[in-house]
Scaffold this motif. Structure first.
Motif, PDB file in Angstrom:
ATOM      1  N   ASP A  25       0.824  -1.205   0.000  1.00  0.00           N
ATOM      2  CA  ASP A  25       0.000   0.000   0.000  1.00  0.00           C
ATOM      3  C   ASP A  25       0.865   1.265   0.000  1.00  0.00           C
ATOM      4  O   ASP A  25       0.563   2.237  -0.702  1.00  0.00           O
ATOM      5  CB  ASP A  25      -0.921   0.013   1.219  1.00  0.00           C
ATOM      6  N   ILE A  26       1.948   1.253   0.784  1.00  0.00           N
ATOM      7  CA  ILE A  26       2.859   2.404   0.798  1.00  0.00           C
ATOM      8  C   ILE A  26       3.539   2.551  -0.563  1.00  0.00           C
ATOM      9  O   ILE A  26       3.666   3.656  -1.099  1.00  0.00           O
ATOM     10  CB  ILE A  26       3.913   2.238   1.915  1.00  0.00           C
ATOM     11  N   THR A  27       3.965   1.419  -1.134  1.00  0.00           N
ATOM     12  CA  THR A  27       4.604   1.450  -2.448  1.00  0.00           C
ATOM     13  C   THR A  27       3.656   2.020  -3.490  1.00  0.00           C
ATOM     14  O   THR A  27       4.051   2.829  -4.337  1.00  0.00           O
ATOM     15  CB  THR A  27       5.037   0.035  -2.863  1.00  0.00           C
ATOM     16  N   ARG A  28       2.398   1.612  -3.414  1.00  0.00           N
ATOM     17  CA  ARG A  28       1.395   2.132  -4.359  1.00  0.00           C
ATOM     18  C   ARG A  28       1.263   3.637  -4.230  1.00  0.00           C
ATOM     19  O   ARG A  28       1.230   4.361  -5.244  1.00  0.00           O
ATOM     20  CB  ARG A  28       0.052   1.448  -4.108  1.00  0.00           C
ATOM     21  N   TRP A  29       1.215   4.142  -3.023  1.00  0.00           N
ATOM     22  CA  TRP A  29       1.061   5.583  -2.811  1.00  0.00           C
ATOM     23  C   TRP A  29       2.276   6.339  -3.333  1.00  0.00           C
ATOM     24  O   TRP A  29       2.140   7.354  -4.033  1.00  0.00           O
ATOM     25  CB  TRP A  29       0.858   5.873  -1.328  1.00  0.00           C
ATOM     26  N   VAL A  30       3.478   5.852  -3.014  1.00  0.00           N
ATOM     27  CA  VAL A  30       4.704   6.524  -3.449  1.00  0.00           C
ATOM     28  C   VAL A  30       4.814   6.523  -4.976  1.00  0.00           C
ATOM     29  O   VAL A  30       5.113   7.549  -5.592  1.00  0.00           O
ATOM     30  CB  VAL A  30       5.945   5.858  -2.817  1.00  0.00           C
ATOM     31  N   CYS A  31       4.554   5.376  -5.580  1.00  0.00           N
ATOM     32  CA  CYS A  31       4.657   5.273  -7.037  1.00  0.00           C
ATOM     33  C   CYS A  31       3.595   6.116  -7.735  1.00  0.00           C
ATOM     34  O   CYS A  31       3.863   6.754  -8.760  1.00  0.00           O
ATOM     35  CB  CYS A  31       4.539   3.817  -7.470  1.00  0.00           C
ATOM     36  N   THR A  36       2.274  10.941 -10.865  1.00  0.00           N
ATOM     37  CA  THR A  36       1.471  12.162 -10.957  1.00  0.00           C
ATOM     38  C   THR A  36       2.368  13.381 -11.090  1.00  0.00           C
ATOM     39  O   THR A  36       2.119  14.264 -11.926  1.00  0.00           O
ATOM     40  CB  THR A  36       0.566  12.304  -9.727  1.00  0.00           C
ATOM     41  N   LEU A  37       3.421  13.439 -10.294  1.00  0.00           N
ATOM     42  CA  LEU A  37       4.357  14.564 -10.366  1.00  0.00           C
ATOM     43  C   LEU A  37       5.037  14.633 -11.727  1.00  0.00           C
ATOM     44  O   LEU A  37       5.373  15.718 -12.210  1.00  0.00           O
ATOM     45  CB  LEU A  37       5.407  14.447  -9.261  1.00  0.00           C
ATOM     46  N   CYS A  38       5.237  13.485 -12.340  1.00  0.00           N
ATOM     47  CA  CYS A  38       5.860  13.432 -13.673  1.00  0.00           C
ATOM     48  C   CYS A  38       4.861  13.671 -14.792  1.00  0.00           C
ATOM     49  O   CYS A  38       5.239  13.679 -15.969  1.00  0.00           O
ATOM     50  CB  CYS A  38       6.555  12.087 -13.877  1.00  0.00           C
ATOM     51  N   GLY A  39       3.581  13.837 -14.428  1.00  0.00           N
ATOM     52  CA  GLY A  39       2.571  14.186 -15.416  1.00  0.00           C
ATOM     53  C   GLY A  39       1.878  13.024 -16.096  1.00  0.00           C
ATOM     54  O   GLY A  39       1.156  13.219 -17.081  1.00  0.00           O
ATOM     55  N   TRP A  40       2.035  11.820 -15.542  1.00  0.00           N
ATOM     56  CA  TRP A  40       1.456  10.640 -16.186  1.00  0.00           C
ATOM     57  C   TRP A  40       0.063  10.339 -15.660  1.00  0.00           C
ATOM     58  O   TRP A  40      -0.239  10.536 -14.485  1.00  0.00           O
ATOM     59  CB  TRP A  40       2.338   9.413 -15.960  1.00  0.00           C
ATOM     60  N   THR A  41      -0.779   9.815 -16.550  1.00  0.00           N
ATOM     61  CA  THR A  41      -2.103   9.320 -16.192  1.00  0.00           C
ATOM     62  C   THR A  41      -2.146   7.829 -16.485  1.00  0.00           C
ATOM     63  O   THR A  41      -1.682   7.391 -17.548  1.00  0.00           O
ATOM     64  CB  THR A  41      -3.198  10.021 -17.013  1.00  0.00           C
ATOM     65  N   LEU A  42      -2.689   7.050 -15.566  1.00  0.00           N
ATOM     66  CA  LEU A  42      -2.800   5.608 -15.759  1.00  0.00           C
ATOM     67  C   LEU A  42      -4.222   5.245 -16.155  1.00  0.00           C
ATOM     68  O   LEU A  42      -5.187   5.790 -15.608  1.00  0.00           O
ATOM     69  CB  LEU A  42      -2.399   4.847 -14.490  1.00  0.00           C
ATOM     70  N   ARG A  43      -4.340   4.297 -17.080  1.00  0.00           N
ATOM     71  CA  ARG A  43      -5.642   3.861 -17.556  1.00  0.00           C
ATOM     72  C   ARG A  43      -5.692   2.342 -17.621  1.00  0.00           C
ATOM     73  O   ARG A  43      -4.742   1.703 -18.059  1.00  0.00           O
ATOM     74  CB  ARG A  43      -5.918   4.432 -18.961  1.00  0.00           C
ATOM     75  N   MET A  68       7.816   2.161 -15.969  1.00  0.00           N
ATOM     76  CA  MET A  68       7.125   0.878 -15.940  1.00  0.00           C
ATOM     77  C   MET A  68       7.188   0.259 -14.542  1.00  0.00           C
ATOM     78  O   MET A  68       6.201  -0.295 -14.052  1.00  0.00           O
ATOM     79  CB  MET A  68       7.730  -0.069 -16.974  1.00  0.00           C
ATOM     80  N   LEU A  69       8.339   0.372 -13.877  1.00  0.00           N
ATOM     81  CA  LEU A  69       8.445  -0.153 -12.513  1.00  0.00           C
ATOM     82  C   LEU A  69       7.549   0.635 -11.555  1.00  0.00           C
ATOM     83  O   LEU A  69       6.937   0.057 -10.648  1.00  0.00           O
ATOM     84  CB  LEU A  69       9.898  -0.113 -12.041  1.00  0.00           C
ATOM     85  N   ALA A  70       7.480   1.953 -11.749  1.00  0.00           N
ATOM     86  CA  ALA A  70       6.595   2.765 -10.912  1.00  0.00           C
ATOM     87  C   ALA A  70       5.133   2.382 -11.154  1.00  0.00           C
ATOM     88  O   ALA A  70       4.336   2.318 -10.210  1.00  0.00           O
ATOM     89  CB  ALA A  70       6.804   4.247 -11.207  1.00  0.00           C
ATOM     90  N   THR A  71       4.790   2.115 -12.396  1.00  0.00           N
ATOM     91  CA  THR A  71       3.436   1.683 -12.717  1.00  0.00           C
ATOM     92  C   THR A  71       3.115   0.351 -12.052  1.00  0.00           C
ATOM     93  O   THR A  71       2.023   0.157 -11.504  1.00  0.00           O
ATOM     94  CB  THR A  71       3.264   1.560 -14.246  1.00  0.00           C
ATOM     95  N   ALA A  72       4.077  -0.568 -12.082  1.00  0.00           N
ATOM     96  CA  ALA A  72       3.883  -1.858 -11.419  1.00  0.00           C
ATOM     97  C   ALA A  72       3.659  -1.663  -9.925  1.00  0.00           C
ATOM     98  O   ALA A  72       2.801  -2.315  -9.317  1.00  0.00           O
ATOM     99  CB  ALA A  72       5.084  -2.755 -11.662  1.00  0.00           C
ATOM    100  N   GLY A  73       4.432  -0.759  -9.317  1.00  0.00           N
ATOM    101  CA  GLY A  73       4.243  -0.474  -7.903  1.00  0.00           C
ATOM    102  C   GLY A  73       2.865   0.098  -7.618  1.00  0.00           C
ATOM    103  O   GLY A  73       2.217  -0.253  -6.625  1.00  0.00           O
TER     104      GLY A  73
END
Length: 207
Positions: A25-31, A36-43, A68-73
């Motif tokens: 859960d912490i990893t999900r929040w950090v990633c 978000t700070l980098c301007g990405w939107t996930l779909r 991609m690793l951040a997305t996995a997190g």
């Protein structure tokens, strides 16, 4: 010959895999905050699949792996990736394995497809990320390894699209390939037809 199975993933939400505890859960929040700070939107919701080959494209920059690793997190998923066997040896070998490396022997006589098939068989859960271009340099031809590994291991393909043009990372579809590579490749690449890599000129697929 039966037709290729494909399930389009709706882009209106981005639900993760179930929580496996406080660390996930912490990893999900950090990633999520990083993306978000980098301007990405996930779909796209992460599908309830324990084993799959995840197509990671476009791949034109080392930053692709970071995102991609951040997305996995964010999705609470541990990505696995293929690396030289030597990376998992020595004092830091255990750390490299912990980071997700599946060691392969790249000697001329080695069968990488068989190694990955055995790896899938030995794991309860395994999402193996493969950039189909096989290189960050410009190429029009995708390597076939991702397809043959999925076929041999009898696992589906998850299509992830890293589009720098719209700053979206999408889980676009689930494909279960059959036995016609050329036909299946047209279906798979159709999901990447309008995607733009970090270095736009390096991502060129045969359309």
């Amino acid at each position: 010959m039966s037709s290729t199975e494909q399930i389009v993933i709706a882009p209106d939400s981005a639900r993760p895999a179930p929580s496996s505890g406080l660390v996930s859960d912490i990893t999900r929040w950090v990633c999520g905050a990083f993306l978000t700070l980098c301007g990405w939107t996930l779909r796209g919701d992460f599908p309830g699949i324990d084993k799959a080959v995840l197509i990671a494209a476009p791949h034109t920059s080392n930053w692709d792996g970071v995102y991609m690793l951040a997305t996995a997190g964010f999705y609470r998923v541990k990505l696995r990736w293929m690396g030289k066997k030597s990376l998992t040896q020595g004092p830091f070998g255990g750390v490299v394995k912990w980071l997700g490396c599946v060691p392969i022997d790249r000697s001329a006589a080695n069968d990488v497809v068989r190694e990955m098939t055995d790896a899938f068989a030995s794991e309860q859960r395994m999402i193996l990320a493969i950039p189909p271009e096989g290189t960050r340099s410009a190429t029009r031809e995708w390597k076939t390894g991702f397809y043959h590994i999925a076929r041999a291991a009898d696992v589906p393909l998850i299509l992830s699209v890293l589009d720098y043009g719209t700053k979206t990372i999408s889980l676009a579809a689930i494909i279960r390939p059959k036995d016609d590579y050329e036909s299946d490749l047209k279906i798979i690449q159709s999901y990447y037809a309008h995607a733009q890599g970090r270095h736009a000129g390096k991502f060129q697929i045969t359309r």
